[in-house]
Design a protein around this motif. Structure first.
Motif, PDB file in Angstrom:
ATOM      1  N   LEU A 169       0.914  -1.269  -0.003  1.00 22.83           N
ATOM      2  CA  LEU A 169      -0.188   0.000  -0.149  1.00 22.83           C
ATOM      3  C   LEU A 169       1.106   1.308   0.027  1.00 22.83           C
ATOM      4  O   LEU A 169       0.388   2.409  -0.844  1.00 22.83           O
ATOM      5  CB  LEU A 169      -0.960   0.051   1.243  1.00 22.83           C
ATOM      6  N   LEU A 170       1.779   1.413   0.839  1.00 23.57           N
ATOM      7  CA  LEU A 170       2.957   2.225   0.758  1.00 23.57           C
ATOM      8  C   LEU A 170       3.485   2.648  -0.610  1.00 23.57           C
ATOM      9  O   LEU A 170       3.415   3.798  -0.972  1.00 23.57           O
ATOM     10  CB  LEU A 170       3.765   2.086   1.772  1.00 23.57           C
ATOM     11  N   ALA A 171       3.974   1.660  -1.372  1.00 23.14           N
ATOM     12  CA  ALA A 171       4.451   1.648  -2.478  1.00 23.14           C
ATOM     13  C   ALA A 171       3.233   2.378  -3.673  1.00 23.14           C
ATOM     14  O   ALA A 171       3.402   3.121  -4.211  1.00 23.14           O
ATOM     15  CB  ALA A 171       5.022   0.474  -3.176  1.00 23.14           C
ATOM     16  N   SER A 172       2.209   1.592  -3.286  1.00 24.95           N
ATOM     17  CA  SER A 172       1.082   2.234  -4.295  1.00 24.95           C
ATOM     18  C   SER A 172       0.777   3.614  -4.054  1.00 24.95           C
ATOM     19  O   SER A 172       0.568   4.404  -5.029  1.00 24.95           O
ATOM     20  CB  SER A 172      -0.185   1.260  -4.177  1.00 24.95           C
ATOM     21  N   VAL A 173       0.328   3.976  -2.682  1.00 27.80           N
ATOM     22  CA  VAL A 173       0.020   5.275  -2.527  1.00 27.80           C
ATOM     23  C   VAL A 173       1.283   6.554  -2.954  1.00 27.80           C
ATOM     24  O   VAL A 173       0.740   7.342  -3.621  1.00 27.80           O
ATOM     25  CB  VAL A 173       0.010   5.614  -1.045  1.00 27.80           C
ATOM     26  N   THR A 174       2.426   6.184  -2.912  1.00 26.67           N
ATOM     27  CA  THR A 174       3.491   7.092  -3.415  1.00 26.67           C
ATOM     28  C   THR A 174       3.559   7.213  -4.978  1.00 26.67           C
ATOM     29  O   THR A 174       3.687   8.220  -5.517  1.00 26.67           O
ATOM     30  CB  THR A 174       4.837   6.752  -2.767  1.00 26.67           C
ATOM     31  N   LEU A 175       3.320   5.900  -5.378  1.00 28.15           N
ATOM     32  CA  LEU A 175       2.949   6.181  -6.956  1.00 28.15           C
ATOM     33  C   LEU A 175       1.722   6.933  -7.381  1.00 28.15           C
ATOM     34  O   LEU A 175       1.959   7.813  -8.463  1.00 28.15           O
ATOM     35  CB  LEU A 175       3.069   4.741  -7.738  1.00 28.15           C
ATOM     36  N   VAL A 176       0.766   6.476  -6.762  1.00 24.70           N
ATOM     37  CA  VAL A 176      -0.693   7.261  -7.312  1.00 24.70           C
ATOM     38  C   VAL A 176      -0.403   8.791  -6.833  1.00 24.70           C
ATOM     39  O   VAL A 176      -0.674   9.518  -7.648  1.00 24.70           O
ATOM     40  CB  VAL A 176      -1.770   6.655  -6.220  1.00 24.70           C
ATOM     41  N   ALA A 177       0.174   9.132  -5.829  1.00 22.09           N
ATOM     42  CA  ALA A 177       0.323  10.481  -5.316  1.00 22.09           C
ATOM     43  C   ALA A 177       1.303  11.347  -6.394  1.00 22.09           C
ATOM     44  O   ALA A 177       0.851  12.336  -7.015  1.00 22.09           O
ATOM     45  CB  ALA A 177       0.855  10.501  -4.200  1.00 22.09           C
ATOM     46  N   LYS A 178       2.168  10.569  -6.671  1.00 21.42           N
ATOM     47  CA  LYS A 178       2.968  11.467  -7.904  1.00 21.42           C
ATOM     48  C   LYS A 178       2.316  11.498  -9.239  1.00 21.42           C
ATOM     49  O   LYS A 178       2.690  12.328  -9.884  1.00 21.42           O
ATOM     50  CB  LYS A 178       4.412  10.214  -8.013  1.00 21.42           C
ATOM     51  N   GLU A 179       1.881  10.649  -9.565  1.00 15.96           N
ATOM     52  CA  GLU A 179       0.984  10.487 -10.732  1.00 15.96           C
ATOM     53  C   GLU A 179      -0.204  11.119 -11.040  1.00 15.96           C
ATOM     54  O   GLU A 179      -0.733  11.540 -12.124  1.00 15.96           O
ATOM     55  CB  GLU A 179       1.053   9.289 -11.460  1.00 15.96           C
ATOM     56  N   GLU A 180      -1.038  11.151  -9.923  1.00 16.75           N
ATOM     57  CA  GLU A 180      -2.435  11.445  -9.891  1.00 16.75           C
ATOM     58  C   GLU A 180      -2.782  12.329  -8.922  1.00 16.75           C
ATOM     59  O   GLU A 180      -4.181  12.864  -8.826  1.00 16.75           O
ATOM     60  CB  GLU A 180      -3.518  10.327 -10.060  1.00 16.75           C
ATOM     61  N   GLY A 181      -1.833  12.611  -7.959  1.00 16.17           N
ATOM     62  CA  GLY A 181      -2.216  13.845  -6.943  1.00 16.17           C
ATOM     63  C   GLY A 181      -2.538  13.008  -5.390  1.00 16.17           C
ATOM     64  O   GLY A 181      -2.810  11.902  -5.606  1.00 16.17           O
ATOM     65  N   GLU A 182      -2.618  14.065  -4.435  1.00 14.41           N
ATOM     66  CA  GLU A 182      -2.665  13.387  -3.188  1.00 14.41           C
ATOM     67  C   GLU A 182      -4.198  13.088  -2.958  1.00 14.41           C
ATOM     68  O   GLU A 182      -4.288  12.072  -2.198  1.00 14.41           O
ATOM     69  CB  GLU A 182      -2.362  14.538  -1.976  1.00 14.41           C
ATOM     70  N   ARG A 183      -5.063  13.701  -3.510  1.00 15.11           N
ATOM     71  CA  ARG A 183      -6.266  13.092  -3.232  1.00 15.11           C
ATOM     72  C   ARG A 183      -6.677  11.772  -3.856  1.00 15.11           C
ATOM     73  O   ARG A 183      -7.291  10.998  -2.932  1.00 15.11           O
ATOM     74  CB  ARG A 183      -7.387  14.377  -3.884  1.00 15.11           C
ATOM     75  N   GLN A 184      -6.206  11.372  -4.681  1.00 12.67           N
ATOM     76  CA  GLN A 184      -6.471  10.053  -5.271  1.00 12.67           C
ATOM     77  C   GLN A 184      -5.612   9.316  -4.334  1.00 12.67           C
ATOM     78  O   GLN A 184      -6.129   8.060  -4.049  1.00 12.67           O
ATOM     79  CB  GLN A 184      -5.765   9.921  -6.815  1.00 12.67           C
ATOM     80  N   ALA A 185      -4.396   9.621  -3.844  1.00 13.70           N
ATOM     81  CA  ALA A 185      -3.646   8.592  -2.986  1.00 13.70           C
ATOM     82  C   ALA A 185      -4.489   8.371  -1.728  1.00 13.70           C
ATOM     83  O   ALA A 185      -4.489   7.386  -1.195  1.00 13.70           O
ATOM     84  CB  ALA A 185      -2.346   9.326  -2.798  1.00 13.70           C
ATOM     85  N   GLY A 186      -5.214   9.400  -1.354  1.00 10.14           N
ATOM     86  CA  GLY A 186      -5.963   9.489  -0.003  1.00 10.14           C
ATOM     87  C   GLY A 186      -7.178   8.443  -0.141  1.00 10.14           C
ATOM     88  O   GLY A 186      -7.659   7.475   0.454  1.00 10.14           O
ATOM     89  N   GLN A 187      -7.815   8.433  -1.426  1.00  9.10           N
ATOM     90  CA  GLN A 187      -8.884   7.235  -1.852  1.00  9.10           C
ATOM     91  C   GLN A 187      -8.227   6.222  -1.840  1.00  9.10           C
ATOM     92  O   GLN A 187      -8.877   5.151  -1.419  1.00  9.10           O
ATOM     93  CB  GLN A 187      -9.448   7.756  -3.211  1.00  9.10           C
ATOM     94  N   ASP A 188      -6.962   5.712  -2.501  1.00 11.48           N
ATOM     95  CA  ASP A 188      -6.528   4.428  -2.183  1.00 11.48           C
ATOM     96  C   ASP A 188      -6.373   4.063  -1.001  1.00 11.48           C
ATOM     97  O   ASP A 188      -6.794   2.765  -0.696  1.00 11.48           O
ATOM     98  CB  ASP A 188      -5.164   4.699  -2.832  1.00 11.48           C
ATOM     99  N   VAL A 189      -5.898   4.729  -0.045  1.00  8.14           N
ATOM    100  CA  VAL A 189      -5.937   4.419   1.370  1.00  8.14           C
ATOM    101  C   VAL A 189      -7.067   4.012   1.858  1.00  8.14           C
ATOM    102  O   VAL A 189      -7.359   3.064   2.753  1.00  8.14           O
ATOM    103  CB  VAL A 189      -5.178   5.414   2.174  1.00  8.14           C
ATOM    104  N   GLY A 190      -8.333   4.916   1.584  1.00  6.18           N
ATOM    105  CA  GLY A 190      -9.355   4.575   2.120  1.00  6.18           C
ATOM    106  C   GLY A 190     -10.030   3.290   1.600  1.00  6.18           C
ATOM    107  O   GLY A 190     -10.642   2.491   2.321  1.00  6.18           O
ATOM    108  N   GLY A 191      -9.736   2.727   0.147  1.00  7.36           N
ATOM    109  CA  GLY A 191     -10.260   1.761  -0.159  1.00  7.36           C
ATOM    110  C   GLY A 191      -9.627   0.482   0.499  1.00  7.36           C
ATOM    111  O   GLY A 191     -10.220  -0.487   0.569  1.00  7.36           O
ATOM    112  N   ALA A 192      -8.307   0.867   0.713  1.00  3.56           N
ATOM    113  CA  ALA A 192      -7.482  -0.079   1.420  1.00  3.56           C
ATOM    114  C   ALA A 192      -7.932  -0.731   2.688  1.00  3.56           C
ATOM    115  O   ALA A 192      -7.514  -1.915   3.206  1.00  3.56           O
ATOM    116  CB  ALA A 192      -5.999   0.095   1.462  1.00  3.56           C
ATOM    117  N   THR A 193      -8.546   0.377   3.295  1.00  2.93           N
ATOM    118  CA  THR A 193      -9.424  -0.034   4.562  1.00  2.93           C
ATOM    119  C   THR A 193     -10.304  -1.421   4.682  1.00  2.93           C
ATOM    120  O   THR A 193     -10.241  -2.273   5.456  1.00  2.93           O
ATOM    121  CB  THR A 193      -9.998   1.056   5.240  1.00  2.93           C
ATOM    122  N   PHE A 194     -10.914  -1.413   3.370  1.00  2.00           N
ATOM    123  CA  PHE A 194     -11.822  -2.364   3.078  1.00  2.00           C
ATOM    124  C   PHE A 194     -11.261  -3.830   2.951  1.00  2.00           C
ATOM    125  O   PHE A 194     -11.423  -5.016   3.406  1.00  2.00           O
ATOM    126  CB  PHE A 194     -12.790  -2.385   2.209  1.00  2.00           C
ATOM    127  N   GLY A 195     -10.036  -3.595   2.157  1.00  2.00           N
ATOM    128  CA  GLY A 195      -9.421  -4.651   1.939  1.00  2.00           C
ATOM    129  C   GLY A 195      -8.696  -5.410   3.110  1.00  2.00           C
ATOM    130  O   GLY A 195      -8.416  -6.664   3.358  1.00  2.00           O
TER     131      GLY A 195
END
Lengths: 148, 161
Positions: free
Chosen positions: B88-114
């Motif tokens: 998740l840490l790797a994914s969040v930093t990649l997403v933040a770099k390419e799509e912005g912090e907001r999308q990264a936050g959504q990634d983490v939010g979704g990971a809660t369910f996982g």
């Protein structure tokens, strides 16, 4: 020397399998929208599947059982990590927020490991054999007889 | 580990316009029917190879770490790292770099369910692995993960509407 080689092979096998399984779940996540749904797959059991399959091949079911008990604790830590990381990522940015939240996992996982020796909720899952059926007692309503 | 936009495209004005249009479409999706789940196989070509390599490296690294801890401190201690949030840490930093912090936050939010689903996965494996064949135990555990995670995701998404 042979034992050390075996352990190194085990670790290498787990690493390779883990990388492949992570890629497989990442590919699935890549195709999904919206982002929040794709995020679910960031917590997929990719590393767990890879590691447990290799463990089963080397240590058998008892090794898998012990690993799964540890994983229960780690997964609770992972859930708390996510709950804390959401506001931290918003406040401090992705890198620092996600990194700082690791402290939660770092506290919860070792604490759970020490406090819950049987795993989550004390679930006891070892194959304990059921008691053998006992013959029905011959209680015929006779008064007990003292021999002495 | 979410969908990327604009990677692997040759630079140029035309591509930039197409890139802009894709962002526009994505923006529209997020706000109109962005909560509807979709599967787009074409997204597999978007991330650069470096991103896939980073994910493989993180997966291999965490698995190796779990293996080493298992060898040194026993399988139960190693099992802790089967649910370590490094991917998740790797994914969040990649997403933040390419799509912005907001999308990264959504990634983490979704990971809660996982992550909640991971608890179910581990409980099912522990309860069944000594009774059932390994393949059946892992299959049912993975199905449990998917059912728990996706149903929680669907329930929370519906509540937020």
């Amino acid at each position: 020397m042979g034992e050390v080689t075996g352990l190194v092979v085990e670790v290498v096998l787990k690493a390779l399998a883990g990388g492949v399984f992570v890629l497989a779940f990442a590919a699935l996540a890549q195709t999904l929208t919206p982002k929040r749904l794709a995020g679910v797959f960031c917590a997929a059991p990719s590393v767990a599947l890879a590691s447990l399959i290799v463990t089963a091949g080397i240590a058998g079911a008892p090794g898998v059982l012990a690993s799964a008990r540890g994983m229960q604790i780690g997964a609770v830590g992972f859930t708390l990590y996510c709950l804390i990381a959401v506001p931290l990522v918003r406040r401090w940015g992705a890198w620092w927020g996600a990194l700082a939240a690791l402290a939660v996992w770092g506290v919860v996982a070792p604490a759970g490991y020490l406090l819950a020796p049987q795993g989550l909720l004390g679930v006891r899952t070892t194959g304990v054999p059921a008691p053998l059926p006992q013959p029905p007692s011959l209680d015929l309503g006779m008064p007990s007889v003292r021999l002495s | 580990m979410s969908a990327r936009r604009g990677d692997g495209q040759a630079p140029g004005d035309g591509c930039r316009n197409e890139h802009h249009d894709e962002h526009h479409d994505e923006h529209r999706d997020e706000h109109s029917d962005g909560r509807r789940a979709r599967l787009r196989l074409g997204e597999l070509r978007r991330p650069p190879w470096r991103d896939w390599a980073v994910r493989f490296a993180f997966g291999a690294g965490v698995s190796a770490l779990a293996g080493v801890v298992s060898v040194l401190a026993g399988p139960r201690a190693g099992g802790l790292f089967l649910a370590f949030p490094a991917i998740l840490l790797a994914s969040v930093t990649l997403v933040a770099k390419e799509e912005g912090e907001r999308q990264a936050g959504q990634d983490v939010g979704g990971a809660t369910f996982g992550a909640l689903g991971l608890i179910g996965f581990a409980v099912v494996v522990a309860a069944t692995v000594t009774v059932w064949p390994l393949w059946l135990s892992l299959t049912i555990a993975t199905a449990t993960w998917a059912a728990l995670s996706l149903s929680l995701y669907a329930a929370v998404t519906r509540l937020r509407r």
